[in-house]
Every structure is written in structure tokens, then in C-alpha cells.
Scaffold this motif. Structure first.
Motif, mmCIF file in Angstrom:
data_model
loop_
_atom_site.group_PDB
_atom_site.id
_atom_site.type_symbol
_atom_site.label_atom_id
_atom_site.label_comp_id
_atom_site.label_asym_id
_atom_site.label_seq_id
_atom_site.Cartn_x
_atom_site.Cartn_y
_atom_site.Cartn_z
ATOM 1 N N GLY A 64 0.802 -1.211 0.000
ATOM 2 C CA GLY A 64 0.000 0.000 0.000
ATOM 3 C C GLY A 64 0.839 1.267 0.000
ATOM 4 N N ASN A 65 2.154 1.125 0.087
ATOM 5 C CA ASN A 65 3.057 2.273 0.091
ATOM 6 C C ASN A 65 3.414 2.672 -1.340
ATOM 7 O OD1 ASN A 65 3.160 2.214 2.942
ATOM 8 N ND2 ASN A 65 4.782 0.667 2.886
ATOM 9 N N ASN A 66 4.171 3.778 -1.471
ATOM 10 C CA ASN A 66 4.663 4.167 -2.789
ATOM 11 C C ASN A 66 5.376 2.999 -3.440
ATOM 12 O OD1 ASN A 66 3.684 6.682 -2.243
ATOM 13 N ND2 ASN A 66 5.668 7.732 -2.328
ATOM 14 N N TYR A 67 5.168 2.838 -4.738
ATOM 15 C CA TYR A 67 5.824 1.745 -5.451
ATOM 16 C C TYR A 67 7.343 1.939 -5.397
ATOM 17 C CZ TYR A 67 6.146 -1.987 -8.912
ATOM 18 O OH TYR A 67 6.406 -3.178 -9.549
ATOM 19 N N THR A 68 8.080 0.855 -5.314
ATOM 20 C CA THR A 68 9.529 0.893 -5.175
ATOM 21 C C THR A 68 10.179 1.744 -6.276
ATOM 22 O OG1 THR A 68 9.555 -1.302 -4.174
ATOM 23 C CG2 THR A 68 11.634 -0.487 -5.065
ATOM 24 N N GLY A 69 10.979 2.710 -5.854
ATOM 25 C CA GLY A 69 11.696 3.562 -6.790
ATOM 26 C C GLY A 69 10.890 4.724 -7.323
ATOM 27 N N VAL A 70 9.641 4.872 -6.863
ATOM 28 C CA VAL A 70 8.767 5.931 -7.388
ATOM 29 C C VAL A 70 8.567 7.022 -6.340
ATOM 30 C CG1 VAL A 70 6.445 6.483 -8.208
ATOM 31 C CG2 VAL A 70 7.550 4.349 -8.920
ATOM 32 N N SER A 71 8.688 8.261 -6.774
ATOM 33 C CA SER A 71 8.395 9.412 -5.927
ATOM 34 C C SER A 71 7.087 10.029 -6.424
ATOM 35 C CB SER A 71 9.539 10.437 -6.001
ATOM 36 O OG SER A 71 9.248 11.575 -5.218
ATOM 37 N N ASN A 72 6.004 9.736 -5.711
ATOM 38 C CA ASN A 72 4.697 10.238 -6.125
ATOM 39 C C ASN A 72 4.533 11.723 -5.810
ATOM 40 O OD1 ASN A 72 3.538 7.844 -7.196
ATOM 41 N ND2 ASN A 72 3.097 7.107 -5.133
ATOM 42 N N THR A 95 -0.550 -0.408 -8.361
ATOM 43 C CA THR A 95 -1.870 0.171 -8.572
ATOM 44 C C THR A 95 -1.675 1.631 -8.962
ATOM 45 O OG1 THR A 95 -2.852 -1.294 -6.917
ATOM 46 C CG2 THR A 95 -4.125 0.636 -7.558
ATOM 47 N N ILE A 96 -2.320 2.052 -10.051
ATOM 48 C CA ILE A 96 -2.056 3.351 -10.655
ATOM 49 C C ILE A 96 -3.295 4.233 -10.624
ATOM 50 C CG2 ILE A 96 -1.331 4.536 -12.773
ATOM 51 C CD1 ILE A 96 0.106 1.923 -13.558
ATOM 52 N N PRO A 101 -5.120 18.587 -14.092
ATOM 53 C CA PRO A 101 -3.693 18.741 -14.383
ATOM 54 C C PRO A 101 -2.835 18.324 -13.202
ATOM 55 C CG PRO A 101 -4.624 20.847 -13.790
ATOM 56 C CD PRO A 101 -5.781 19.894 -13.838
ATOM 57 N N TYR A 102 -1.549 18.223 -13.459
ATOM 58 C CA TYR A 102 -0.605 17.817 -12.427
ATOM 59 C C TYR A 102 -0.571 18.815 -11.278
ATOM 60 C CZ TYR A 102 3.917 17.005 -10.166
ATOM 61 O OH TYR A 102 4.913 16.794 -9.259
ATOM 62 N N MET A 103 -0.505 18.299 -10.055
ATOM 63 C CA MET A 103 -0.283 19.147 -8.887
ATOM 64 C C MET A 103 0.658 18.412 -7.932
ATOM 65 S SD MET A 103 -3.929 18.826 -6.840
ATOM 66 C CE MET A 103 -4.813 19.662 -8.139
ATOM 67 N N GLU A 104 1.472 19.189 -7.237
ATOM 68 C CA GLU A 104 2.504 18.601 -6.383
ATOM 69 C C GLU A 104 1.946 18.229 -5.007
ATOM 70 O OE1 GLU A 104 5.849 21.196 -6.264
ATOM 71 O OE2 GLU A 104 6.339 20.943 -8.381
ATOM 72 N N THR A 105 0.968 17.341 -4.997
ATOM 73 C CA THR A 105 0.385 16.833 -3.758
ATOM 74 C C THR A 105 0.759 15.367 -3.617
ATOM 75 O OG1 THR A 105 -1.488 18.353 -3.947
ATOM 76 C CG2 THR A 105 -1.741 16.484 -2.459
ATOM 77 N N THR A 106 1.520 15.033 -2.572
ATOM 78 C CA THR A 106 2.017 13.662 -2.444
ATOM 79 C C THR A 106 0.925 12.682 -2.029
ATOM 80 O OG1 THR A 106 2.685 14.120 -0.148
ATOM 81 C CG2 THR A 106 4.342 14.435 -1.873
ATOM 82 N N ASP A 107 -0.126 13.171 -1.386
ATOM 83 C CA ASP A 107 -1.215 12.306 -0.922
ATOM 84 C C ASP A 107 -2.384 12.394 -1.889
ATOM 85 O OD1 ASP A 107 -3.082 10.813 0.405
ATOM 86 O OD2 ASP A 107 -3.294 12.175 2.113
ATOM 87 N N CYS A 108 -2.634 11.325 -2.635
ATOM 88 C CA CYS A 108 -3.690 11.372 -3.649
ATOM 89 C C CYS A 108 -5.082 11.225 -3.045
ATOM 90 C CB CYS A 108 -3.466 10.307 -4.714
ATOM 91 S SG CYS A 108 -3.952 8.636 -4.248
#
Length: 265
Positions: A64-72, A95-96, A101-108
């Protein structure tokens, strides 16, 4: 002894390319395959519209955490070519979720939306997954706001102001739930206004047309995400605006009909 080390590169875009790389011992040469993927919105006539700027969140289905190697979130843009980082897929299923538009919010699960800037926000609503054994991803986004249009005598040369409606909202990409924020006025220089979907929303309009202002209040009704509601107005002999109630649909989903009368201020 055969030693296999497989990594697959997932490149997400409105037309996304995924590079699949397989490495074995010296008896097998390196092999590269290219898979073409898509990210788009669809119009009512099923036409695909490329999404050229969006954010993508990838989470491990296992942890359930960020996928390995990915900075969301991962930022994907198109400007005479696609620009995006590379993401290595393992056996762990990703899970994607996508949002435009893109926004710099780490919590989706808590994306802050502003209605005052009248941005047409898009989001994926179906569960999309990928892994090294399934790197092909097709993403469809939908409109998550509702749209109000006004015409007068067939003309859209008017300006609409909505009074006491939500001017902000929070959106949860994982649950596709929108929570309306504080109330205020939405002022536009056009005949169209994007609003928060609601099961019961009263619309108080101030409409400027040909140098005059008209008031109209639509009783509380339901407004659904991705649906467009067009109020077609005519000016009667007593200078009232009469709403015929036809709903004109362009690239959004059909809605209902409305009738009413608005008075000149």
C-alpha cells in the motif's frame, strides 16, 4: 545454469511507451520490446482526447506504500514529445491512479481543488494495475466537476456569476469522492461555469447580457460529475428572461431539462 534477471520499464504518457528488457547469461542476447499505451479522455461521441499534462500515483498492491523507486506524484507532460521519468516494474503489482492537471500533492487521497480558476479537472476512475508480467496500461480519465452553460436568444455572449456555491473542494483519487469546501461567489467572463457536483444544490445566477443584469434562482437540484447543463434563455415582451430548458451536450454526458423565468434587475 540459467540465471534470469528481468526488469520492465513503464513509461506513462497520453500515448505511453513501455520498454521491456530481459537479460540472461551469455547464451542469450539482450532483447528489447516496445509496448504502446494510452491515457486519454473520451467525448460523448467516443472520440479520444489526449491528456497532455497529468500526475500519476503508483502504489504497491502488497504494502500500500509508494511503489519501489517511485516518488509520487509522477509528472507526465507533452510538448512536441513526451517527457516523463522511467519506472522499473517488478513482480510486485503497481496500482495506478491519475489526475489532471498535475499538482505537487504527495497524498492522492486529498487533492485540493479550486473552483475560482475554473480548471477542468480530470481523474481516472477505474482500477489500473501493472507489473513486469503485465506492463501494458490503458488509462481513461473523466470530468469530475459539473458544467453549467447559459445562452440568451441563442447567443452565448453573456457572463454568468453564481452566488453562494462551493469555491473549493477536496478529491480522493482512491475512492473517487469529492468533498465540497467553503461557499462563495464564482465569477466568470463567459457563459459557462464549472461547479462541484451535488445531490442538492440551489443555483443563484446573476447574468449580464447586452449591458443589463438579470437574476435567476434555480431550485435545489442534483448536478452530477461529468454532466453538462445548458439553460437556453429567451427575453419575453415584459423583458423577463424565460428559460426554455433544453440541455445541449457537447463533449460531456447528457443531463436533464430545466424551465424557469429570470427578471431584469
Amino acid at each position: 545454469t540459467l540465471k534470469t534477471n528481468m526488469k520492465k520499464i513503464l513509461l506513462i504518457s497520453a500515448f505511453i511507451s513501455a520498454a521491456l528488457m530481459s537479460c540472461t547469461d551469455n547464451s542469450s542476447p539482450n532483447k528489447e520490446e516496445s509496448l504502446e499505451l494510452e491515457c486519454y479522455s473520451r467525448s460523448s461521441d467516443n472520440t479520444k482526447n489526449m491528456v497532455k499534462d497529468f500526475g500519476m500515483y503508483l502504489y504497491s498492491q502488497t504494502s500500500g506504500n509508494n511503489y519501489t523507486g517511485v516518488s509520487n506524484p509522477v509528472h507526465v507532460v507533452y510538448n512536441d514529445g513526451w517527457s516523463y521519468p522511467q519506472i522499473l516494474l517488478s513482480e510486485d503489482i503497481a496500482t495506478i491512479y491519475t489526475f489532471s492537471p498535475y499538482m505537487e500533492t504527495t497524498d492522492c487521497t486529498s487533492l485540493n481543488l479550486s473552483l475560482t480558476n475554473q480548471t477542468d479537472y480530470l481523474a481516472s476512475t477505474e482500477t489500473v494495475t501493472a507489473s513486469k508480467t503485465n506492463p501494458s496500461v490503458s488509462i481513461t480519465m473523466i470530468h469530475i466537476l459539473s458544467k453549467i452553460n447559459v445562452t440568451i436568444d441563442g447567443s452565448s455572449s453573456c457572463q454568468v456569476k453564481l452566488l453562494s456555491v462551493p469555491t473549493s473542494a477536496a478529491y480522493n483519487l482512491k475512492t473517487n469522492k469529492l468533498t465540497a469546501g467553503i461557499l462563495g461567489d464564482l465569477t466568470t467572463n463567459t457563459s459557462s461555469v464549472l461547479i462541484c457536483p451535488s445531490s442538492s444544490q440551489e443555483l443563484k445566477m446573476v447574468i449580464t447580457y447586452a449591458g443589463k443584469q438579470y437574476d435567476y434562482t434555480e431550485v435545489a437540484k442534483s448536478y452530477e460529475a461529468g454532466k453538462e447543463y445548458t439553460f437556453n434563455l429567451t427575453i419575453s415582451d415584459n423583458k423577463d428572461l424565460v428559460i426554455d430548458g433544453d440541455i445541449i451536450i457537447t463533449d460531456w454526458t447528457p443531463a436533464g431539462d430545466y424551465e424557469g423565468t429570470v427578471n431584469e434587475q
